[in-house]
Design a protein around this motif. Structure first.
Motif, PDB file in Angstrom:
ATOM      1  N   MET A   1      -7.226  -6.495 -14.978  1.00  0.00           N
ATOM      2  CA  MET A   1      -7.415  -5.096 -14.609  1.00  0.00           C
ATOM      3  C   MET A   1      -6.132  -4.334 -14.940  1.00  0.00           C
ATOM      4  N   PRO A   2      -6.245  -3.276 -15.713  1.00  0.00           N
ATOM      5  CA  PRO A   2      -5.046  -2.491 -16.045  1.00  0.00           C
ATOM      6  C   PRO A   2      -4.438  -1.832 -14.806  1.00  0.00           C
ATOM      7  N   VAL A   3      -3.173  -1.566 -14.884  1.00  0.00           N
ATOM      8  CA  VAL A   3      -2.446  -0.996 -13.758  1.00  0.00           C
ATOM      9  C   VAL A   3      -2.971   0.402 -13.426  1.00  0.00           C
ATOM     10  N   ASP A   4      -3.332   1.185 -14.437  1.00  0.00           N
ATOM     11  CA  ASP A   4      -3.843   2.539 -14.191  1.00  0.00           C
ATOM     12  C   ASP A   4      -5.128   2.508 -13.367  1.00  0.00           C
ATOM     13  N   SER A   5      -6.020   1.602 -13.700  1.00  0.00           N
ATOM     14  CA  SER A   5      -7.276   1.499 -12.957  1.00  0.00           C
ATOM     15  C   SER A   5      -7.022   1.054 -11.521  1.00  0.00           C
ATOM     16  N   LEU A   6      -6.072   0.192 -11.336  1.00  0.00           N
ATOM     17  CA  LEU A   6      -5.725  -0.266  -9.995  1.00  0.00           C
ATOM     18  C   LEU A   6      -5.170   0.885  -9.153  1.00  0.00           C
ATOM     19  N   ILE A   7      -4.333   1.711  -9.741  1.00  0.00           N
ATOM     20  CA  ILE A   7      -3.758   2.853  -9.020  1.00  0.00           C
ATOM     21  C   ILE A   7      -4.851   3.843  -8.641  1.00  0.00           C
ATOM     22  N   VAL A   8      -5.776   4.129  -9.553  1.00  0.00           N
ATOM     23  CA  VAL A   8      -6.868   5.050  -9.267  1.00  0.00           C
ATOM     24  C   VAL A   8      -7.758   4.488  -8.164  1.00  0.00           C
ATOM     25  N   SER A   9      -8.045   3.203  -8.215  1.00  0.00           N
ATOM     26  CA  SER A   9      -8.892   2.586  -7.186  1.00  0.00           C
ATOM     27  C   SER A   9      -8.230   2.659  -5.817  1.00  0.00           C
ATOM     28  N   VAL A  10      -6.943   2.397  -5.752  1.00  0.00           N
ATOM     29  CA  VAL A  10      -6.219   2.472  -4.483  1.00  0.00           C
ATOM     30  C   VAL A  10      -6.217   3.903  -3.952  1.00  0.00           C
ATOM     31  N   CYS A  11      -6.050   4.883  -4.826  1.00  0.00           N
ATOM     32  CA  CYS A  11      -6.054   6.287  -4.392  1.00  0.00           C
ATOM     33  C   CYS A  11      -7.424   6.709  -3.871  1.00  0.00           C
ATOM     34  N   VAL A  12      -8.491   6.278  -4.519  1.00  0.00           N
ATOM     35  CA  VAL A  12      -9.850   6.624  -4.066  1.00  0.00           C
ATOM     36  C   VAL A  12     -10.130   5.999  -2.705  1.00  0.00           C
TER      37      VAL A  12
END
Length: 46
Positions: A1-12
């Motif tokens: 999982m790319p880091v960008d997707s992980l950051i977006v998921s955590v923010c949501v």
């Protein structure tokens, strides 16, 4: 999982958690007023 997707998921997920916390806080703030209004309106005058 790319880091960008992980950051977006955590923010949501964080936004949903904050929203739930605000709703719970608002419910706690209004609940005592509702209970006192209900108890006083159910009194019967004999």
């Amino acid at each position: 999982m790319p880091v960008d997707s992980l950051i977006v998921s955590v923010c949501v997920v964080a936004m949903f958690v904050v929203f739930a916390a605000v709703l719970a806080w608002g419910d706690m703030q209004t609940r005592p007023k509702q209970l006192t209004e209900q108890s006083s309106s159910k009194r019967r005058a004999f």
